[in-house]
Design a protein around this motif. Structure first.
Motif, PDB file in Angstrom:
ATOM      1  N   THR A  17       0.745  -1.373  -0.121  1.00  0.00           N
ATOM      2  CA  THR A  17      -0.040  -0.145  -0.014  1.00  0.00           C
ATOM      3  C   THR A  17       0.814   1.059   0.013  1.00  0.00           C
ATOM      4  OG1 THR A  17      -1.700  -1.068   1.278  1.00  0.00           O
ATOM      5  CG2 THR A  17      -1.899   1.274   1.235  1.00  0.00           C
ATOM      6  N   LEU A  18       0.560   2.154  -0.862  1.00  0.00           N
ATOM      7  CA  LEU A  18       1.221   3.717  -0.827  1.00  0.00           C
ATOM      8  C   LEU A  18       0.467   4.341   0.225  1.00  0.00           C
ATOM      9  CD1 LEU A  18       3.408   5.366  -2.324  1.00  0.00           C
ATOM     10  CD2 LEU A  18       1.380   6.359  -3.681  1.00  0.00           C
ATOM     11  N   ARG A  19       1.005   4.483   1.429  1.00  0.00           N
ATOM     12  CA  ARG A  19       0.486   5.070   2.469  1.00  0.00           C
ATOM     13  C   ARG A  19       0.740   6.891   1.964  1.00  0.00           C
ATOM     14  NH1 ARG A  19       2.694   2.196   7.678  1.00  0.00           N
ATOM     15  NH2 ARG A  19       4.879   2.916   6.960  1.00  0.00           N
ATOM     16  N   ASP A  23       6.479   6.505   0.963  1.00  0.00           N
ATOM     17  CA  ASP A  23       6.111   5.790   2.146  1.00  0.00           C
ATOM     18  C   ASP A  23       4.966   4.556   1.620  1.00  0.00           C
ATOM     19  OD1 ASP A  23       5.434   4.560   4.535  1.00  0.00           O
ATOM     20  OD2 ASP A  23       4.208   6.301   5.174  1.00  0.00           O
ATOM     21  N   ALA A  24       5.491   3.601   1.468  1.00  0.00           N
ATOM     22  CA  ALA A  24       4.900   2.228   1.045  1.00  0.00           C
ATOM     23  C   ALA A  24       5.103   1.350   1.983  1.00  0.00           C
ATOM     24  CB  ALA A  24       5.473   1.856  -0.399  1.00  0.00           C
ATOM     25  N   ASP A  52       6.368   1.781 -10.796  1.00  0.00           N
ATOM     26  CA  ASP A  52       6.310   1.417  -9.473  1.00  0.00           C
ATOM     27  C   ASP A  52       7.474   2.136  -8.419  1.00  0.00           C
ATOM     28  OD1 ASP A  52       4.153  -0.509  -9.842  1.00  0.00           O
ATOM     29  OD2 ASP A  52       5.564  -1.493 -11.029  1.00  0.00           O
ATOM     30  N   ILE A  55       6.530   5.766  -8.150  1.00  0.00           N
ATOM     31  CA  ILE A  55       5.417   6.126  -7.094  1.00  0.00           C
ATOM     32  C   ILE A  55       5.852   5.783  -5.969  1.00  0.00           C
ATOM     33  CG2 ILE A  55       3.294   5.174  -6.596  1.00  0.00           C
ATOM     34  CD1 ILE A  55       2.661   4.449  -9.562  1.00  0.00           C
ATOM     35  N   ILE A  56       6.534   4.801  -5.407  1.00  0.00           N
ATOM     36  CA  ILE A  56       6.931   4.496  -4.202  1.00  0.00           C
ATOM     37  C   ILE A  56       7.965   5.446  -3.695  1.00  0.00           C
ATOM     38  CG2 ILE A  56       8.384   2.885  -2.905  1.00  0.00           C
ATOM     39  CD1 ILE A  56       7.256   0.510  -4.355  1.00  0.00           C
ATOM     40  N   THR A  61       3.333  11.524  -8.877  1.00  0.00           N
ATOM     41  CA  THR A  61       2.219  11.595  -7.991  1.00  0.00           C
ATOM     42  C   THR A  61       1.061  11.861  -8.979  1.00  0.00           C
ATOM     43  OG1 THR A  61       2.693  14.099  -7.848  1.00  0.00           O
ATOM     44  CG2 THR A  61       3.584  12.466  -6.026  1.00  0.00           C
ATOM     45  N   PRO A  66      -3.419   8.093  -2.336  1.00  0.00           N
ATOM     46  CA  PRO A  66      -2.862   7.636  -1.262  1.00  0.00           C
ATOM     47  C   PRO A  66      -3.550   6.535  -0.810  1.00  0.00           C
ATOM     48  CG  PRO A  66      -2.860   9.842  -1.279  1.00  0.00           C
ATOM     49  CD  PRO A  66      -3.565   9.605  -2.463  1.00  0.00           C
ATOM     50  N   LEU A  70      -0.547  -0.951  -4.889  1.00  0.00           N
ATOM     51  CA  LEU A  70       0.124  -0.663  -5.997  1.00  0.00           C
ATOM     52  C   LEU A  70       0.201  -1.993  -6.849  1.00  0.00           C
ATOM     53  CD1 LEU A  70       3.116   1.068  -4.360  1.00  0.00           C
ATOM     54  CD2 LEU A  70       1.626   2.220  -5.879  1.00  0.00           C
ATOM     55  N   TYR A 142      -2.434   2.638  -9.866  1.00  0.00           N
ATOM     56  CA  TYR A 142      -1.966   4.092  -9.542  1.00  0.00           C
ATOM     57  C   TYR A 142      -3.238   4.749  -8.647  1.00  0.00           C
ATOM     58  CZ  TYR A 142       1.001   3.976 -13.769  1.00  0.00           C
ATOM     59  OH  TYR A 142       1.980   3.679 -14.673  1.00  0.00           O
TER      60      TYR A 142
END
Length: 377
Positions: A17-19, A23-24, A52, A55-56, A61, A66, A70, A142
């Motif tokens: 998860t992309l927090r 921040d994953a 990927d 994004i991480i 963005t 959020p 992913l 995404y």
């Protein structure tokens, strides 16, 4: 066959998860239950690409939500169908006669992938057959939960658009091969944009990573007379040579093209790595009347200095390529099913989902060629 492949005791599952930007983490999410019009996939392999990583890290963005799960290069199996999905189809998939439009022709247990571009169908781009340029598109992995989890829910709007692409049951293909349908579909779109490859042509590919190697295989299958791949990674150059291409270091590509063509230049030049300086270099490698594909995505906000007279006086055609249509994904699945692409030379390492940090570091460090994650372990 059972009408569901979901465990009888459904509960939670781990999901990458992309927090937030940069921040994953693996978090627990509920195993989705498909509602009306939805399809649940049991994920068997998800390959990793440079997007990927961006994004991480927080570099990318745009269009990213959020808390999203992913992963967009997905291979799986239909685990459950929501109400109204699958009625009236024969369940054959690509290679058979069925279409997945509107969710018809889908059945529990089918191997399947997804077209990640969820388009509106009514904007100017969509109506002109360029849904991958949709003004309001959403992308799986995404903004819509993707495949770095054991299960992935395909929303009803995507199912209705035909974004679930089933695979013919005989023979099935290895999950890691099917996961390449997404990048392969983008390669096919790029080839359409630059009018493909004519028999006997010389092609120069700048970038010897997974995308460059997929381009190389497609060009060779189309009858290119010579494919020259440039890349800094020696191991990847060896892979390119094993596939039938000539592989050189970046500083040697100009000499290699000149030698192969008697100083004429490459009929087609493909930029398969997002380095802005390659924009001008690609023009200088092209033959008079040649084609140049700026296929790779360049860093947001980057600029390149080019000599426009090169394109002007040599009458070059320059094109871009971004994402892919549902038809491209179906064509990619057909190519992969036919064995035209050697996935074993591309997908060289597989990690379990719990090893996601090691997998991302391997991708970032260019270990092997392409990294896959198996969410089942």
């Amino acid at each position: 066959m059972s009408d569901t492949l979901i465990p009888s005791s459904t509960g939670t599952m781990p999901a990458l998860t992309l927090r937030g930007p940069g921040d994953a983490a693996l978090t627990d999410k509920r195993i989705p239950s498909p509602g009306p019009g939805e399809v649940l996939l049991a994920v068997e392999s998800t390959t990793i690409c440079g997007t990927d990583l961006r994004i991480i890290s927080g570099e990318k963005t745009s269009g990213v939500r959020p808390a999203v799960t992913l992963g967009h290069e997905v291979a799986g199996r239909i685990a459950a169908l929501g109400e109204g999905v699958g009625d009236g189809g024969d369940g054959e998939g690509v290679g058979g006669a069925a279409s997945s439009a509107g969710g018809q022709g889908l059945a529990v247990g089918q191997q399947a992938t997804v077209s990640i571009v969820v388009s509106c169908g009514v904007c100017r781009s969509c109506l002109r057959g360029r849904e991958h340029l949709c003004a309001s598109m959403e992308l799986i992995g995404y903004g819509i939960d993707g495949g770095l989890a054991p299960y992935m829910l395909v929303p009803a709007r995507a199912v209705a658009r035909g974004n679930v692409i089933p695979v013919a049951p005989r023979p099935e293909m290895p999950p890691a091969r099917l996961a390449l349908a997404e990048p392969m579909s983008c390669v096919l779109n790029g080839h359409r944009r630059h009018s493909g490859v004519n028999p006997g042509e010389t092609v120069a590919i700048l970038g010897g990573g997974p995308i460059g190697l997929l381009h190389a295989q497609l060009c060779l299958a189309a009858g290119a007379g010579r494919v020259i791949v440039s890349g800094r990674n020696e191991q990847r150059r060896k892979v390119a040579e094993s596939l039938g291409a000539q592989a050189v270091a970046p500083e040697d590509v100009e000499a290699a093209v000149s030698e192969a063509t008697g100083g004429w230049g490459a009929d087609l030049v493909i930029v398969a790595i997002g380095a802005a300086e390659l924009a001008d270099a690609s023009l200088s490698l092209a033959a008079p009347g040649g084609r140049v594909s700026w296929f790779a995505g360049f860093p947001k906000g980057s600029f390149a200095q080019i000599q426009p007279n090169t394109a002007h006086y040599q009458e070059l055609t320059v094109s871009g390529g971004s994402n892919a249509t549902r038809a491209d994904v179906r064509d990619a699945v057909g190519l992969l099913a036919g064995g035209m692409i050697d996935e074993e030379s591309i997908v060289t390492h597989t990690f379990g989902l719990s090893q996601w940090r090691e997998a991302m570091e391997a991708a970032r460090s260019h270990i092997g060629v392409k990294i896959a994650l198996d969410p089942r372990r």
